[in-house]
Design a protein around this motif. Structure first.
Motif, PDB file in Angstrom:
ATOM      1  N   SER A 112       0.895  -1.148  -0.073  1.00  0.00           N
ATOM      2  CA  SER A 112       0.058   0.066  -0.121  1.00  0.00           C
ATOM      3  C   SER A 112       1.052   1.173  -0.062  1.00  0.00           C
ATOM      4  O   SER A 112       0.627   2.172  -0.784  1.00  0.00           O
ATOM      5  CB  SER A 112      -1.043  -0.193   1.365  1.00  0.00           C
ATOM      6  OG  SER A 112      -1.790  -1.018   1.311  1.00  0.00           O
ATOM      7  N   ARG A 113       1.883   1.272   1.089  1.00  0.00           N
ATOM      8  CA  ARG A 113       2.757   2.365   0.941  1.00  0.00           C
ATOM      9  C   ARG A 113       3.294   2.759  -0.430  1.00  0.00           C
ATOM     10  O   ARG A 113       3.517   3.892  -1.067  1.00  0.00           O
ATOM     11  CB  ARG A 113       4.085   2.227   1.932  1.00  0.00           C
ATOM     12  CG  ARG A 113       3.428   2.394   3.254  1.00  0.00           C
ATOM     13  CD  ARG A 113       4.609   2.789   4.154  1.00  0.00           C
ATOM     14  NE  ARG A 113       5.103   4.183   3.787  1.00  0.00           N
ATOM     15  CZ  ARG A 113       6.188   4.891   4.356  1.00  0.00           C
ATOM     16  NH1 ARG A 113       6.903   4.341   5.276  1.00  0.00           N
ATOM     17  NH2 ARG A 113       6.474   6.022   3.958  1.00  0.00           N
ATOM     18  N   LEU A 114       3.777   1.680  -1.262  1.00  0.00           N
ATOM     19  CA  LEU A 114       4.647   1.726  -2.451  1.00  0.00           C
ATOM     20  C   LEU A 114       3.521   2.175  -3.320  1.00  0.00           C
ATOM     21  O   LEU A 114       3.926   2.943  -4.381  1.00  0.00           O
ATOM     22  CB  LEU A 114       5.383   0.691  -2.652  1.00  0.00           C
ATOM     23  CG  LEU A 114       6.494   0.155  -1.959  1.00  0.00           C
ATOM     24  CD1 LEU A 114       7.084  -1.102  -2.291  1.00  0.00           C
ATOM     25  CD2 LEU A 114       7.400   1.385  -1.804  1.00  0.00           C
ATOM     26  N   LEU A 115       2.637   1.642  -3.116  1.00  0.00           N
ATOM     27  CA  LEU A 115       1.569   2.048  -4.682  1.00  0.00           C
ATOM     28  C   LEU A 115       0.988   3.311  -4.500  1.00  0.00           C
ATOM     29  O   LEU A 115       0.743   4.033  -5.533  1.00  0.00           O
ATOM     30  CB  LEU A 115       0.244   0.939  -4.204  1.00  0.00           C
ATOM     31  CG  LEU A 115      -0.551   0.523  -5.596  1.00  0.00           C
ATOM     32  CD1 LEU A 115       0.087   0.409  -6.668  1.00  0.00           C
ATOM     33  CD2 LEU A 115      -1.640  -0.046  -5.179  1.00  0.00           C
ATOM     34  N   PHE A 116       0.347   3.772  -3.255  1.00  0.00           N
ATOM     35  CA  PHE A 116      -0.118   4.833  -3.316  1.00  0.00           C
ATOM     36  C   PHE A 116       0.520   6.111  -2.999  1.00  0.00           C
ATOM     37  O   PHE A 116       0.167   7.431  -2.978  1.00  0.00           O
ATOM     38  CB  PHE A 116      -1.163   4.754  -1.944  1.00  0.00           C
ATOM     39  CG  PHE A 116      -2.420   3.994  -2.544  1.00  0.00           C
ATOM     40  CD1 PHE A 116      -3.311   4.194  -3.587  1.00  0.00           C
ATOM     41  CD2 PHE A 116      -2.614   2.882  -1.806  1.00  0.00           C
ATOM     42  CE1 PHE A 116      -4.335   3.284  -3.995  1.00  0.00           C
ATOM     43  CE2 PHE A 116      -3.414   1.949  -2.463  1.00  0.00           C
ATOM     44  CZ  PHE A 116      -4.346   2.212  -3.113  1.00  0.00           C
ATOM     45  N   SER A 117       1.951   5.950  -2.631  1.00  0.00           N
ATOM     46  CA  SER A 117       2.860   7.317  -2.667  1.00  0.00           C
ATOM     47  C   SER A 117       3.472   7.284  -3.660  1.00  0.00           C
ATOM     48  O   SER A 117       4.021   8.464  -3.852  1.00  0.00           O
ATOM     49  CB  SER A 117       3.826   7.000  -1.499  1.00  0.00           C
ATOM     50  OG  SER A 117       4.453   5.725  -1.717  1.00  0.00           O
ATOM     51  N   ALA A 118       3.105   6.641  -4.888  1.00  0.00           N
ATOM     52  CA  ALA A 118       3.918   6.708  -6.044  1.00  0.00           C
ATOM     53  C   ALA A 118       3.271   7.715  -7.118  1.00  0.00           C
ATOM     54  O   ALA A 118       2.082   7.606  -7.232  1.00  0.00           O
ATOM     55  CB  ALA A 118       4.037   5.500  -6.859  1.00  0.00           C
ATOM     56  N   ALA A 119       3.918   8.637  -7.663  1.00  0.00           N
ATOM     57  CA  ALA A 119       3.561   9.257  -8.841  1.00  0.00           C
ATOM     58  C   ALA A 119       4.105   8.553 -10.343  1.00  0.00           C
ATOM     59  O   ALA A 119       5.195   8.301 -10.176  1.00  0.00           O
ATOM     60  CB  ALA A 119       4.251  10.773  -8.974  1.00  0.00           C
ATOM     61  N   PRO A 120       3.200   7.616 -10.837  1.00  0.00           N
ATOM     62  CA  PRO A 120       3.742   6.820 -11.989  1.00  0.00           C
ATOM     63  C   PRO A 120       4.501   7.649 -12.965  1.00  0.00           C
ATOM     64  O   PRO A 120       4.247   8.841 -13.396  1.00  0.00           O
ATOM     65  CB  PRO A 120       2.648   6.230 -12.525  1.00  0.00           C
ATOM     66  CG  PRO A 120       1.375   7.094 -12.171  1.00  0.00           C
ATOM     67  CD  PRO A 120       1.828   7.790 -10.718  1.00  0.00           C
ATOM     68  N   SER A 121       5.742   7.062 -13.315  1.00  0.00           N
ATOM     69  CA  SER A 121       6.478   7.888 -14.575  1.00  0.00           C
ATOM     70  C   SER A 121       6.084   7.418 -15.769  1.00  0.00           C
ATOM     71  O   SER A 121       5.330   6.294 -16.081  1.00  0.00           O
ATOM     72  CB  SER A 121       8.019   7.582 -14.051  1.00  0.00           C
ATOM     73  OG  SER A 121       8.095   6.010 -14.449  1.00  0.00           O
TER      74      SER A 121
END
Lengths: 238, 238
Positions: B228-237
């Motif tokens: 969850s942390r990795l998924l929702f903190s990410a701005a996809p490049s």
């Protein structure tokens, strides 16, 4: 690999004290976890404190430990309330365990229109909370309220920044979950989700949509993912 | 409240087509979920596609549906690989279900020093993946690799921004999980955690500590919270 047990209720541990554990904790320590004399463990005092301790004597029915130094207790970065639309009892138990471990302060069991079945018994709830505290080292359990209706639950969750997870709100603009409020609350629906009327009631109380990604999560998964979003995106306020 | 079933393997659905579901899907649709003729459902084609469909005829052994329009399939904002230090089989199954629902692309089962017991059977893994896809509407399963050793798993996870969760790393500075890489990987240990040697090996491969809060999470809880942390903190490049 830490091993934790509960001190007897009302024992107010202090360094150097010899404490005799009750039957259930002695059994857990000796028979389930097979701790030997001399083992270093942690002692949950049930009142928000955590202590280092050493196993000294006894067996699987009465074990004595010597209390050591207090252990610094951390707090999660945000005070979270989970409004859990009651799913089936197994999912409720799973959600309670998850929410306890991640650090929810309060869990309100909500009777939603699509809730089916009864809540788990108080005895089962108590057991899962104790197991979770032992597992994770959190020194005091979350407050469990309800079951109650949604209107009452929303009233109780008060002024915390509120969020709700519903696939009915896909594509709605999210309020920034990063808002630096010290407290936040999260509403997740039971199996089958929240009804349109329940979504409207929550939005009417000022709750904002929170996305949990492209797919439809089980209630207990949604609760944990939503709490994670609120916990780790927050800059705690003073 | 959507109801989803799998199309027969190799059936390549197209609008207007009449498709007869296999035994297991017919039973699920009619006997478990009690769908009636005329019900609108969703059809997973097992090849990354999702279709609207209508139940037309048949019973709990052979049910025919008419394929409708394709449904737009969303993707999670980041491609995630979970390196799962093998816990007991029940926890492994739980972690696989969670990781599938939240959208992990790959799950690598890792034999860690403290892993106990065997991995679940391939048949059990297949069943939990199918149940999770039906539940969440994700049209294709994650790739499951392993069990394999940690060195090989770290090698396989490649150039993705890597993170590991270990209570041994408390207080270490975190790299920003918000790094806008399109892919990321997460290593969580089995019950008992990663050994100091395993933590060193992961750090040596460039993985960074990721905090999951003040307490010690079960393996399956840690996997979901970390993803969850990795998924929702990410701005996809791009």
């Amino acid at each position: 690999m830490s091993l934790r047990v509960f001190a007897p209720p009302g024992s107010s541990p202090h360094p150097g004290q010899a404490l005799t554990l009750d039957d259930a904790e002695s059994r857990y320590l000796r028979k389930v976890r097979r701790a030997r004399d001399g083992a270093t463990i942690e002692l949950l005092d049930g009142d928000g404190g955590l202590w280092s301790a050493t196993v000294t004597t006894g067996d699987g029915r009465r074990t004595t430990v010597e209390v050591g130094a207090p252990i610094a207790v951390l707090a999660p970065p945000r005070r979270l309330t989970l409004l859990l639309g009651l799913p089936d009892p197994a999912a409720t138990i799973q959600a309670l365990a998850h929410a306890t471990e991640i650090g929810a302060e309060r869990i309100i069991l909500v009777r939603c229109a699509r809730s089916q079945g009864r809540p788990p018994s108080q005895d089962r709830i108590d057991r899962v909370l104790r197991a979770s505290l032992r597992q994770c080292g959190r020194p005091s359990p979350p407050t469990i309220l309800g079951p109650m209706g949604l209107a009452e639950a929303l009233e109780l969750s008060g002024d915390a920044a509120g969020y709700l997870c519903s696939t009915a709100l896909r594509g709605e603009t999210e309020r920034e979950a990063e808002a630096s409020t010290a407290a936040a609350s999260l509403l997740v629906g039971p199996e089958g989700g929240l009804t349109p009327e329940e979504v409207d009631a929550a939005l009417g109380r000022g709750l904002s949509p929170l996305s949990l990604g492209p797919w439809i999560l089980r209630t207990e998964t949604a609760a944990l993912v939503g709490l994670s979003r609120l916990l780790f995106s927050a800059a705690p306020s003073a």
